[in-house]
Write an enzyme that holds these catalytic residues in place. Structure first.
Site, PDB file in Angstrom:
ATOM      1  N   THR A  96      94.724  47.382  93.696  1.00  0.00           N
ATOM      2  CA  THR A  96      95.851  48.180  93.200  1.00  0.00           C
ATOM      3  C   THR A  96      95.561  49.641  93.452  1.00  0.00           C
ATOM      4  O   THR A  96      94.426  50.084  93.261  1.00  0.00           O
ATOM      5  CB  THR A  96      95.996  47.957  91.675  1.00  0.00           C
ATOM      6  OG1 THR A  96      96.222  46.572  91.449  1.00  0.00           O
ATOM      7  CG2 THR A  96      97.126  48.770  91.087  1.00  0.00           C
ATOM      8  N   ARG A 115     104.203  35.460  88.986  1.00  0.00           N
ATOM      9  CA  ARG A 115     102.944  35.906  88.350  1.00  0.00           C
ATOM     10  C   ARG A 115     102.915  37.437  88.242  1.00  0.00           C
ATOM     11  O   ARG A 115     103.235  38.153  89.182  1.00  0.00           O
ATOM     12  CB  ARG A 115     101.761  35.417  89.185  1.00  0.00           C
ATOM     13  CG  ARG A 115     100.374  35.827  88.648  1.00  0.00           C
ATOM     14  CD  ARG A 115      99.880  37.107  89.276  1.00  0.00           C
ATOM     15  NE  ARG A 115      98.537  37.467  88.803  1.00  0.00           N
ATOM     16  CZ  ARG A 115      97.957  38.643  89.030  1.00  0.00           C
ATOM     17  NH1 ARG A 115      98.584  39.573  89.709  1.00  0.00           N
ATOM     18  NH2 ARG A 115      96.767  38.896  88.575  1.00  0.00           N
ATOM     19  N   VAL A 116     102.537  37.927  87.079  1.00  0.00           N
ATOM     20  CA  VAL A 116     102.414  39.373  86.868  1.00  0.00           C
ATOM     21  C   VAL A 116     100.992  39.655  86.406  1.00  0.00           C
ATOM     22  O   VAL A 116     100.467  38.947  85.543  1.00  0.00           O
ATOM     23  CB  VAL A 116     103.437  39.864  85.814  1.00  0.00           C
ATOM     24  CG1 VAL A 116     103.226  41.343  85.510  1.00  0.00           C
ATOM     25  CG2 VAL A 116     104.863  39.629  86.304  1.00  0.00           C
ATOM     26  N   GLY A 117     100.372  40.677  86.973  1.00  0.00           N
ATOM     27  CA  GLY A 117      99.016  41.052  86.566  1.00  0.00           C
ATOM     28  C   GLY A 117      99.029  42.175  85.551  1.00  0.00           C
ATOM     29  O   GLY A 117     100.027  42.418  84.868  1.00  0.00           O
ATOM     30  N   ASP A 118      97.925  42.880  85.471  1.00  0.00           N
ATOM     31  CA  ASP A 118      97.791  43.950  84.477  1.00  0.00           C
ATOM     32  C   ASP A 118      98.498  45.242  84.878  1.00  0.00           C
ATOM     33  O   ASP A 118      98.798  46.081  84.022  1.00  0.00           O
ATOM     34  CB  ASP A 118      96.298  44.295  84.296  1.00  0.00           C
ATOM     35  CG  ASP A 118      95.687  44.742  85.625  1.00  0.00           C
ATOM     36  OD1 ASP A 118      95.767  43.978  86.603  1.00  0.00           O
ATOM     37  OD2 ASP A 118      95.169  45.873  85.691  1.00  0.00           O
TER      38      ASP A 118
END
Ligand code: ASP
Length: 287
Positions: A149, A177-180
């Protein structure tokens, strides 16, 4: 005193643009947005923006966020397709009192309503990587190793602070899907009174420790950016180890209101770009 810090070697050109804007008197938000746009627009950076890593269905879905440390307002975009610069959308959404975190089609519609550009974010190279993974029936875990990122934290001459993140997330991720990265407190946090922090690495782990909020909270209690990053990361890795898990793959950056910057990582090496009152240069921190 102005200062800026960003994750990975890939942010260097953007970080330099950010520091030159800050030197010319721009606000922290402009430096963050312009630095991240440079990474989003460059197709050879395969984990962010145009040419990002596809999900398991071959689509490029992007996550991004922006936080204004002067007001604690934030904006974020999750699983957005076809938005040319997700960081610009996140920053526009930060100006709203409600509806500031948008997912999927709603994010794309908001981009149109703000007059932002849409584009097919897939490139021949990103589609080729996806086709190759599908042909090899690549095991998800090894595919998941490809990610990264861009996170930028900035402090301007007036003491304003801002944070931004942008990513395509994990290669071959499940649709949706979602990350931080767009999750406040996990992927980023910024309070101009105490400092800013952001994270890169496996989002599923980073979220378990709300790492960015934890770093800013440690700075509020007097820790330096480096010590705060180390302490937050160690607390989570120790906890993971006590659960029989490995340390995982996580890196943190932080910036204090007096322009000091710091980083910590579980990786053998984690490069980041930073500048304090001068053009950004690349530094490396080791686990
Ligand atoms: N944190 C990002 C995510 O989990 C990926 C990365 O920064 O490497 O989506």
């Amino acid at each position: 005193m102005y200062a800026l810090i960003g994750t990975w070697q890939m942010c260097l050109d953007g970080a330099r643009r950010g520091t030159s804007l800050l030197r010319a008197g721009a606000c922290a938000g402009d430096a963050v947005e312009q630095a991240i746009i440079m990474v989003e627009d460059e197709p050879s950076y395969s984990s962010v923006g145009y040419g990002g890593l596809p999900d398991s269905t071959g689509h490029v879905y992007l996550d991004a966020a922006y936080m204004d440390g002067n007001t604690l307002r934030l904006g974020g975009v999750m699983s957005a397709e076809n938005v040319r610069n997700p960081i610009s959308l996140a920053r526009k959404l930060c100006g709203r009192e409600t509806n500031c975190l948008l997912a999927g089609r709603g994010a794309e519609q908001a981009a149109v309503s703000f007059g932002l550009q849409l584009r097919d974010m897939r490139t021949e190279a990103s589609l080729e990587a996806w086709r190759a993974a599908v042909a090899k029936q690549q095991k998800k875990l090894s595919a998941y190793e490809e990610h990264d990122t861009v996170c930028i934290l900035a402090l301007d001459e007036k003491g304003g602070m801002a944070a931004g993140t942008s990513t395509s997330g994990l290669f071959m991720k499940d649709p949706g899907r979602v990350g931080d990265s767009p999750i406040v407190g996990s992927g980023f946090y910024c309070d101009a009174r105490y400092g800013a922090a952001a994270a890169t690495g496996l989002g599923e782990d980073i979220m378990r420790g709300c790492l960015s909020y934890e770093v800013v909270s440690l700075m509020r209690r007097g820790a330096s950016p480096t010590d705060a990053c180390r302490e937050a990361l160690t607390a989570l890795t120790e906890r993971k180890k006590s659960l029989g898990e490995d340390e995982g793959s996580m890196s943190l950056i932080a910036l204090s209101p007096d322009g000091m910057f710091g980083a910590a990582t579980t990786l053998p090496e984690f490069p980041f770009a930073a500048g304090r009152g001068e053009e950004a240069a690349v530094y490396t921190v080791k686990a």
